[in-house]
Write a protein that holds these residues in place. Structure first.
Motif, PDB file in Angstrom:
ATOM      1  N   VAL A  11       0.863  -1.171   0.000  1.00  0.00           N
ATOM      2  CA  VAL A  11       0.000   0.000   0.000  1.00  0.00           C
ATOM      3  C   VAL A  11       0.906   1.228   0.000  1.00  0.00           C
ATOM      4  O   VAL A  11       1.636   1.455   0.969  1.00  0.00           O
ATOM      5  CB  VAL A  11      -0.934   0.019   1.234  1.00  0.00           C
ATOM      6  CG1 VAL A  11      -1.809   1.258   1.226  1.00  0.00           C
ATOM      7  CG2 VAL A  11      -1.772  -1.250   1.283  1.00  0.00           C
ATOM      8  N   PRO A  12       0.893   1.997  -1.096  1.00  0.00           N
ATOM      9  CA  PRO A  12       1.790   3.155  -1.160  1.00  0.00           C
ATOM     10  C   PRO A  12       1.367   4.252  -0.185  1.00  0.00           C
ATOM     11  O   PRO A  12       0.191   4.406   0.127  1.00  0.00           O
ATOM     12  CB  PRO A  12       1.648   3.638  -2.609  1.00  0.00           C
ATOM     13  CG  PRO A  12       0.359   3.079  -3.086  1.00  0.00           C
ATOM     14  CD  PRO A  12       0.088   1.833  -2.295  1.00  0.00           C
ATOM     15  N   LYS A  13       2.350   4.978   0.285  1.00  0.00           N
ATOM     16  CA  LYS A  13       2.103   6.165   1.103  1.00  0.00           C
ATOM     17  C   LYS A  13       2.214   7.360   0.165  1.00  0.00           C
ATOM     18  O   LYS A  13       3.221   7.537  -0.499  1.00  0.00           O
ATOM     19  CB  LYS A  13       3.154   6.308   2.195  1.00  0.00           C
ATOM     20  CG  LYS A  13       3.093   5.261   3.261  1.00  0.00           C
ATOM     21  CD  LYS A  13       4.166   5.544   4.296  1.00  0.00           C
ATOM     22  CE  LYS A  13       4.155   4.529   5.396  1.00  0.00           C
ATOM     23  NZ  LYS A  13       5.223   4.783   6.380  1.00  0.00           N
ATOM     24  N   TRP A  38      -3.573  10.262   0.465  1.00  0.00           N
ATOM     25  CA  TRP A  38      -3.703   9.554   1.742  1.00  0.00           C
ATOM     26  C   TRP A  38      -5.068   8.887   1.872  1.00  0.00           C
ATOM     27  O   TRP A  38      -5.191   7.808   2.426  1.00  0.00           O
ATOM     28  CB  TRP A  38      -3.462  10.502   2.911  1.00  0.00           C
ATOM     29  CG  TRP A  38      -3.508   9.816   4.236  1.00  0.00           C
ATOM     30  CD1 TRP A  38      -4.446   9.973   5.206  1.00  0.00           C
ATOM     31  CD2 TRP A  38      -2.603   8.833   4.743  1.00  0.00           C
ATOM     32  NE1 TRP A  38      -4.190   9.168   6.285  1.00  0.00           N
ATOM     33  CE2 TRP A  38      -3.055   8.446   6.023  1.00  0.00           C
ATOM     34  CE3 TRP A  38      -1.468   8.229   4.243  1.00  0.00           C
ATOM     35  CZ2 TRP A  38      -2.398   7.499   6.800  1.00  0.00           C
ATOM     36  CZ3 TRP A  38      -0.814   7.274   5.017  1.00  0.00           C
ATOM     37  CH2 TRP A  38      -1.279   6.926   6.268  1.00  0.00           C
ATOM     38  N   ALA A  39      -6.103   9.493   1.312  1.00  0.00           N
ATOM     39  CA  ALA A  39      -7.448   8.920   1.375  1.00  0.00           C
ATOM     40  C   ALA A  39      -7.483   7.562   0.684  1.00  0.00           C
ATOM     41  O   ALA A  39      -8.203   6.659   1.114  1.00  0.00           O
ATOM     42  CB  ALA A  39      -8.469   9.858   0.748  1.00  0.00           C
ATOM     43  N   VAL A  40      -6.687   7.382  -0.365  1.00  0.00           N
ATOM     44  CA  VAL A  40      -6.628   6.095  -1.065  1.00  0.00           C
ATOM     45  C   VAL A  40      -5.972   5.046  -0.178  1.00  0.00           C
ATOM     46  O   VAL A  40      -6.427   3.909  -0.107  1.00  0.00           O
ATOM     47  CB  VAL A  40      -5.884   6.224  -2.414  1.00  0.00           C
ATOM     48  CG1 VAL A  40      -5.701   4.868  -3.070  1.00  0.00           C
ATOM     49  CG2 VAL A  40      -6.622   7.174  -3.328  1.00  0.00           C
ATOM     50  N   THR A  41      -4.931   5.425   0.529  1.00  0.00           N
ATOM     51  CA  THR A  41      -4.274   4.501   1.459  1.00  0.00           C
ATOM     52  C   THR A  41      -5.266   4.005   2.495  1.00  0.00           C
ATOM     53  O   THR A  41      -5.360   2.808   2.766  1.00  0.00           O
ATOM     54  CB  THR A  41      -3.084   5.198   2.161  1.00  0.00           C
ATOM     55  OG1 THR A  41      -2.171   5.652   1.165  1.00  0.00           O
ATOM     56  CG2 THR A  41      -2.376   4.269   3.116  1.00  0.00           C
ATOM     57  N   VAL A  42      -6.047   4.909   3.052  1.00  0.00           N
ATOM     58  CA  VAL A  42      -7.056   4.552   4.054  1.00  0.00           C
ATOM     59  C   VAL A  42      -8.145   3.686   3.419  1.00  0.00           C
ATOM     60  O   VAL A  42      -8.562   2.676   3.998  1.00  0.00           O
ATOM     61  CB  VAL A  42      -7.650   5.821   4.697  1.00  0.00           C
ATOM     62  CG1 VAL A  42      -8.821   5.484   5.604  1.00  0.00           C
ATOM     63  CG2 VAL A  42      -6.578   6.575   5.460  1.00  0.00           C
ATOM     64  N   LEU A  43      -8.590   4.040   2.223  1.00  0.00           N
ATOM     65  CA  LEU A  43      -9.617   3.278   1.516  1.00  0.00           C
ATOM     66  C   LEU A  43      -9.183   1.829   1.302  1.00  0.00           C
ATOM     67  O   LEU A  43      -9.927   0.894   1.592  1.00  0.00           O
ATOM     68  CB  LEU A  43      -9.935   3.930   0.168  1.00  0.00           C
ATOM     69  CG  LEU A  43     -10.895   3.159  -0.723  1.00  0.00           C
ATOM     70  CD1 LEU A  43     -12.327   3.368  -0.258  1.00  0.00           C
ATOM     71  CD2 LEU A  43     -10.740   3.600  -2.161  1.00  0.00           C
TER      72      LEU A  43
END
Length: 66
Positions: free
Chosen positions: A24-26, A31-36
């Motif tokens: 999962v990239p940072k 950032w919302a994509v990481t959380v998603l």
């Protein structure tokens, strides 16, 4: 299917059953994509074991229920 991997995330968890690891990239911008992505993995009961954490990504070993 790509044994041992899932090539990309386009929404949904297609290919997850073939994956041993999930990266999962940072991204400060996304950032919302990481959380998603992590929330979607947890929603289906995926056990995530953090293997590597650096400035660019999280690498998780995955174990699916059942």
């Amino acid at each position: 299917p790509l044994p041992g991997a899932s090539p990309w995330y386009y929404g949904g968890l297609t290919g997850l059953r073939n994956a041993d690891y999930v990266m999962v990239p940072k991204c400060a911008i996304g950032w919302a994509v990481t959380v998603l992505v992590t929330n979607e993995l947890k929603r289906v009961g995926t056990e995530l074991t953090l293997v590597r954490d650096n400035d660019f990504m999280y690498l998780f070993k995955v174990a699916l229920p059942g």
